[in-house]
Structure formats: structure tokens, C-alpha cells
Design an enzyme around this catalytic site. Sequence first.
Site, PDB file in Angstrom:
ATOM      1  N   CYS A   2      -5.735  -6.912  24.394  1.00  0.00           N
ATOM      2  CA  CYS A   2      -4.642  -7.489  25.161  1.00  0.00           C
ATOM      3  C   CYS A   2      -3.472  -7.620  24.208  1.00  0.00           C
ATOM      4  O   CYS A   2      -3.593  -7.342  23.023  1.00  0.00           O
ATOM      5  CB  CYS A   2      -5.025  -8.876  25.654  1.00  0.00           C
ATOM      6  SG  CYS A   2      -6.550  -8.887  26.616  1.00  0.00           S
ATOM      7  N   ARG A  27      -1.113  -2.190  25.583  1.00  0.00           N
ATOM      8  CA  ARG A  27      -2.383  -2.753  25.114  1.00  0.00           C
ATOM      9  C   ARG A  27      -3.284  -3.205  26.263  1.00  0.00           C
ATOM     10  O   ARG A  27      -4.459  -3.500  26.064  1.00  0.00           O
ATOM     11  CB  ARG A  27      -2.110  -3.955  24.210  1.00  0.00           C
ATOM     12  CG  ARG A  27      -1.308  -3.630  22.989  1.00  0.00           C
ATOM     13  CD  ARG A  27      -1.036  -4.878  22.191  1.00  0.00           C
ATOM     14  NE  ARG A  27      -2.259  -5.451  21.673  1.00  0.00           N
ATOM     15  CZ  ARG A  27      -2.822  -5.109  20.528  1.00  0.00           C
ATOM     16  NH1 ARG A  27      -2.249  -4.199  19.772  1.00  0.00           N
ATOM     17  NH2 ARG A  27      -3.933  -5.667  20.115  1.00  0.00           N
ATOM     18  N   TRP A  75      -6.097  -6.685  29.384  1.00  0.00           N
ATOM     19  CA  TRP A  75      -7.019  -5.622  29.758  1.00  0.00           C
ATOM     20  C   TRP A  75      -8.355  -6.332  29.931  1.00  0.00           C
ATOM     21  O   TRP A  75      -8.955  -6.805  28.959  1.00  0.00           O
ATOM     22  CB  TRP A  75      -7.103  -4.558  28.670  1.00  0.00           C
ATOM     23  CG  TRP A  75      -7.933  -3.373  29.044  1.00  0.00           C
ATOM     24  CD1 TRP A  75      -7.528  -2.298  29.772  1.00  0.00           C
ATOM     25  CD2 TRP A  75      -9.297  -3.130  28.698  1.00  0.00           C
ATOM     26  NE1 TRP A  75      -8.568  -1.396  29.908  1.00  0.00           N
ATOM     27  CE2 TRP A  75      -9.656  -1.879  29.260  1.00  0.00           C
ATOM     28  CE3 TRP A  75     -10.259  -3.842  27.975  1.00  0.00           C
ATOM     29  CZ2 TRP A  75     -10.928  -1.323  29.120  1.00  0.00           C
ATOM     30  CZ3 TRP A  75     -11.527  -3.296  27.840  1.00  0.00           C
ATOM     31  CH2 TRP A  75     -11.847  -2.050  28.401  1.00  0.00           C
ATOM     32  N   ASN A 101      -6.261 -12.711  22.382  1.00  0.00           N
ATOM     33  CA  ASN A 101      -6.670 -11.306  22.357  1.00  0.00           C
ATOM     34  C   ASN A 101      -7.924 -11.236  21.500  1.00  0.00           C
ATOM     35  O   ASN A 101      -7.903 -11.638  20.343  1.00  0.00           O
ATOM     36  CB  ASN A 101      -5.555 -10.455  21.718  1.00  0.00           C
ATOM     37  CG  ASN A 101      -6.005  -9.037  21.437  1.00  0.00           C
ATOM     38  OD1 ASN A 101      -6.790  -8.479  22.198  1.00  0.00           O
ATOM     39  ND2 ASN A 101      -5.519  -8.450  20.362  1.00  0.00           N
ATOM     40  N   GLY A 102      -9.008 -10.753  22.089  1.00  0.00           N
ATOM     41  CA  GLY A 102     -10.264 -10.672  21.342  1.00  0.00           C
ATOM     42  C   GLY A 102     -11.419 -11.017  22.261  1.00  0.00           C
ATOM     43  O   GLY A 102     -11.264 -11.043  23.484  1.00  0.00           O
ATOM     44  N   LYS A 485      -7.591  15.051  26.459  1.00  0.00           N
ATOM     45  CA  LYS A 485      -6.218  14.783  26.922  1.00  0.00           C
ATOM     46  C   LYS A 485      -6.143  14.994  28.430  1.00  0.00           C
ATOM     47  O   LYS A 485      -5.572  14.190  29.154  1.00  0.00           O
ATOM     48  CB  LYS A 485      -5.197  15.718  26.251  1.00  0.00           C
ATOM     49  CG  LYS A 485      -4.842  15.426  24.831  1.00  0.00           C
ATOM     50  CD  LYS A 485      -3.875  14.288  24.629  1.00  0.00           C
ATOM     51  CE  LYS A 485      -4.538  12.966  24.426  1.00  0.00           C
ATOM     52  NZ  LYS A 485      -5.271  12.700  23.239  1.00  0.00           N
ATOM     53  N   LYS A 603      -4.522   1.146  25.060  1.00  0.00           N
ATOM     54  CA  LYS A 603      -4.244   1.906  23.834  1.00  0.00           C
ATOM     55  C   LYS A 603      -5.292   1.714  22.749  1.00  0.00           C
ATOM     56  O   LYS A 603      -5.688   2.659  22.096  1.00  0.00           O
ATOM     57  CB  LYS A 603      -2.865   1.498  23.319  1.00  0.00           C
ATOM     58  CG  LYS A 603      -2.400   2.243  22.087  1.00  0.00           C
ATOM     59  CD  LYS A 603      -2.072   3.673  22.403  1.00  0.00           C
ATOM     60  CE  LYS A 603      -1.619   4.444  21.184  1.00  0.00           C
ATOM     61  NZ  LYS A 603      -1.832   5.889  21.398  1.00  0.00           N
TER      62      LYS A 603
HETATM   63  O1  M6R Z   1      -6.694   3.599  17.611  1.00  0.00           O
HETATM   64  P1  M6R Z   1      -7.789   4.576  17.398  1.00  0.00           P
HETATM   65  O2  M6R Z   1      -7.292   5.869  16.831  1.00  0.00           O
HETATM   66  O3  M6R Z   1      -8.943   4.026  16.599  1.00  0.00           O
HETATM   67  O4  M6R Z   1      -8.337   4.885  18.840  1.00  0.00           O
HETATM   68  C1  M6R Z   1      -9.457   5.701  19.035  1.00  0.00           C
HETATM   69  C2  M6R Z   1      -9.558   6.133  20.467  1.00  0.00           C
HETATM   70  O5  M6R Z   1      -9.710   5.043  21.310  1.00  0.00           O
HETATM   71  C3  M6R Z   1      -8.306   6.911  20.905  1.00  0.00           C
HETATM   72  O6  M6R Z   1      -8.089   8.014  20.075  1.00  0.00           O
HETATM   73  C4  M6R Z   1      -8.432   7.394  22.359  1.00  0.00           C
HETATM   74  O7  M6R Z   1      -9.469   8.312  22.479  1.00  0.00           O
HETATM   75  C5  M6R Z   1      -7.082   7.961  22.802  1.00  0.00           C
HETATM   76  N1  M6R Z   1      -6.552   7.174  23.857  1.00  0.00           N
HETATM   77  C6  M6R Z   1      -7.149   9.334  23.304  1.00  0.00           C
HETATM   78  O8  M6R Z   1      -5.877   9.803  23.637  1.00  0.00           O
END
Ligand code: M6R
Length: 608
Positions: A2, A27, A75, A101-102, A485, A603
Amino acid sequence: MCGIVGFTGLRHAAPVLLDGLKKLEYRGYDSAGLAVMNDGVLSVKKVSGRIANLCEITKDGNTMPGEVGIGHTRWATHGAPTEENAHPHLSNDGKFAIVHNGIIENYIKLREELTERGYHFDSETDTEVIVHLLEMYYKGDMRKTLIKVVNRLKGSYALGVICADEPGKIFAAREASPLIIGLGLDENYFASDVTALVSNTRNVIYMDDGDFAELTSDSVVIFDGTARPVEKKSSRINWDVQAAEKGGFDHFMLKEIMEQPAAVKATTAPRIRKGRIDFEEIDISAAELAGIRKIVITACGSAYYAGCAGRYALEKLTGIPVETELASELRYSDPLIDEHTLVIVISQSGETADTIAAMKECRAKGAKVLAIVNVVGSTVAKLADYTVYTWAGPEIAVATTKGYTTQVTVLYMLSMFFAEKLGRISGKEYDRLMVMITRLPRHIQQAIDMNPRVTELAKKYHKSKALFFIGRNTDYAVALEGALKMKEISYLHAEAYAAGELKHGTIALIEEHTPVIALCCNRKIMEKTLSNIVEVKARGAEVLALTFRDNQKILSEADDLLFMPKVDEIFSAVIEILPLQLLAYHVAKENGCDIDKPKNLAKSVTVE
Ligand code: M6R
């Protein structure tokens, strides 16, 4: 995962908090809320859905007077994304409001205890126990109370608190969730990410685990678990406000795709001196490096796929065996890792729970951990033995693009850096690869220039039921990221297969007009991928091939073609991924999807 914000100053708090929350919406975006203190009275407004709803019901914050406040964008983890479960949560006496957040892991026990003591709960969240603990322990000293409360918590938290008895003050605490203090003129702030602060200040303090903070309009006190003040250095954010804005693009994702030549340049340029790659941040001697028997790359999602793409160069150039393992698997697999293993963790956000757990596990087994990370001061960055920042700038779209390409670029550069230290690369080969590294931004731009053609192809493919991405070796690694993607932003079923595996099962799914995106940029094994193209064509597939203009055989087999700049396969992944990012983007746009905020995602994944 969050986003939280806090403000104390001499102006109207709610509009500042809303502005910050908008920047943090990446987030989490299923519910949101604000709590503001005015003349010693707390008022709270919460909504399910987006921040826009909160702006609407508060008339952009104008209906909530007060110069001190906290805000949250959620979230959902514990409890549905309803108004009741949205933060801030209020204590039963109305004296405390909190945002969090957590995850509070021991919340069930605490909830039982608090219920027995007569506190009533208004939500299903883990967070709500915190606000009742605050009410229970408060005897007039907020610092002591906060310490007592967090001593009862197990889990992770970035916590923001206001108390009606403490006018002009906001309080914060951090454990394993990011929290940054913003230092302003006659006002101070906290937020989960610097993006929420830069429009007000560039001077920040990164809080560490175990830190607490008490902020007024003209003072910031950071204290530890014994209530003693702690000296903290402030840092200056060196990117400008526009970096975290759309800047005329329809979506952050498109903006971030287009930023990749500059982002990769920002990754490479500071580390190239006199024609050599130098990572000042990696204080590892040649002798130590020679003692490394294997390298393990671990990460989640796209960051893991970046590892898959970079491992070929790392293994080939250093001669050290390289394994890739998903962090969520590695953490529970009792891996064969010891002091002779170098673990490379990759994370854009530096907050991903599984990645953090995996790195802790590896360190406990004696391995040194090198982190490739974008967000400065993040947990991964702080925990690692060596931290290499990608310097990609803020990445706001949930689907990572420049995060991925800069991570792969760092792996390429590490391969050369380590190989040279180990004396395993000839001067001639080193110089040849150096030229390729310096040309990456230009080649990425050439790949971006295919955008008009990719836009047309998206119109052809956007109604597909399922898409398959195939390739071998480095091409397969790119296929994995290309398919992810496509899935995450367009919601189409997209799968990546090592081309040679098709005939072991998946080819059964190929029917008339099934799109197959064939990656053929690895000259050594192109012929082999070609035979797979022929096989799927024979079963009715429509093939879109990514290859080089001089690849005559593929030209005659594929239905559609995208011509890649000529690059050696060792460093081709960062260029090959560009048309696939663009394809996913345009397909999602054709299908009217919410590209920057795909459903069910956020994210950074700070929960297991
Ligand atoms: O912040 P991070 O790179 O550790 O995140 C890892 C994955 O959650 C992240 O790459 C996710 O797969 C992406 N949203 C893909 O676009």
C-alpha cells in the site's frame, strides 16, 4: 503493498495528502482514505476504489480542514477492498488514527486479546489491532506508547499515526516496509516513496528498520526503540518532478518504454571509465572472485526473467556456473548455497517480500549477496553486501519496462567486469563487447522506432484467444518476459515456450490463426527455431518473427516480420524485448485495458 503519506505544516493538509496519494496509487488502487486533525478533533474519509473517488467526496480535500494528517492507498490483503477495510483506522475513543503498509502476522492473537478487553473492531484488517493497542497503552507519552505497541507486533510495517492529544504532530515507525521522511520549509512529511515527496521537497531521510519518527512543522526527531534520538543524514533526490509524471504520454508505461535509451545510458555511463567497466560499489577482490564456485540469481516476475536473460552472458564470460531460481521457490528449498556462492538478487522496487526472504536465507548460509536494484534506500539495497543501482529513475507503471532492461544491462556489465577481474576475457573480445555496451542505447532507440509497425500488428492480434512466444536460449529468456508483459496488461492468455519443447505437448494447442511470436535473434540456433516455425505453420499458426533483415529463410516462412538492429546474441535481450513491450502495450490499448493499473496487481509485492 500500500502507500502511506503524512503531512504537518501551516497549510491545508488534505490537498497535500491527496496529491501524495495520487503519486503512490501505483502501489495499490482498490481503496483509499484520509484522516485530518483540526482543533484537536480527528476526521476520517474513506472510499472503495480509486483516489479520484476520495478527491470527489472531499472536494479535492477542501471539505477536510486541518493542517496535520495522514493518508493511505490500499492493495487489499486482509479483508475485501471495502470502505470499512480502507485505512485510516480509528481507535474506539476517536483519539488515534493510523495508516499502515505491511502485514501484521500475529494479528489474530492480538485481536482476540483486544476483543476480550472490550475493544470493538470495525474492519477485517490486520492493521486495526494497532490502533486499539495505541489506545490501550497511551498514558500521555506518544513516543513510549509507539514503542510499546510495535513491541507487540510481528511482521512488517510502515506506520503513520496522528493523535488528538498531540496537536501539530505526526508519528511514524518502520520495520521491513519503506518509509521516507521529507524535510520542507515550515512543513514536514512522510511517504512510502520519494515520488510522493518530490513536488514538495528534494531533501529526504530514509528511515531504517526499527526507527521511529516524530514530526512537527519545524522539527523532525528520529528515535530508536529506547526512545533515544538517532542522528540521520539527509539525502538529496536528484531527479526532477517530471520524472514521476506522464509528461504528455497517455500512459506511464509508454513513457517508460520510450525512456529506455536514456535509462540504459544512465545505467552504463557512470560505470565506464577510459574504456573499462568499473563498479566502484563492488568491493570484491580478484582472489575472492576466484573463490566463487557458482552464482545464483534469484528474483520474482520480470526481475527473475531479467536474470534468465543475463545469465547467459554471465556464465559465458566468467566461466562460473550460473543458476537462476525464483525467489519464492528458493526461500523454501534449503538451497545448496555456501560462502563460495555469490547470490545476485534483482529487484526494481527493492521491496519484494519473497526476494527479501530469499536473500536473507542465502546470507544465513554464508553467501555474499549482490543486489541489482532501482529504488534507492530500499530494503534490498540496505540488506545486500554489494548494491548496484540501475539508476533507471522512477518507474510508475505496474508493468516494468525500463526496470527490466536496466537490470539486464547491469548483468551484461557485471559479466565483463568479473571476467576481466578473473583474467578470463581477451583484450580484443573485451573491446568488442565494450563497443556493444556503449551502443545499447542507440540500438534500443532503433527498436523503439518500430512502434508504428507494432501498432498495426496489435490491431491484427488483439482479439486473439491465446498467443505463444517461442525462442531458444537467449531468445527463450526474452520470450518469457514478452509473454508476461502481454498477460499482465492485456489479460490475454500468453505463454512462452522454449521452441524445442513445443512438440512435447504444447503444439496440441496450435490451431488455425493462433499467433506465434517467434524470436530468432540468436544466430547460432536460428535454424533450429526455423524448424519450429515450420511446424507451427503446418498447423495453421500465424507467425510474427523478430529477426534480422538478412535472415532469408525466416523471411519466407513468417507471416509478419519485425527487423531487429544487428546485435550479437550475447547482449540482444535488452533490444529484442522492446517490440514485445510495445506489442503488449498496443494490444492492451486496443482492448481498452487500464494499462498502468492492471487488475489484481500492484507495483511491488510486499506480501508472500
Ligand atoms: O520490484 P521487483 O522487481 O522485485 O518486482 C518483481 C515483480 O513483482 C515484477 O517484476 C512484476 O513481475 C512486474 N510487474 C512485471 O511487469
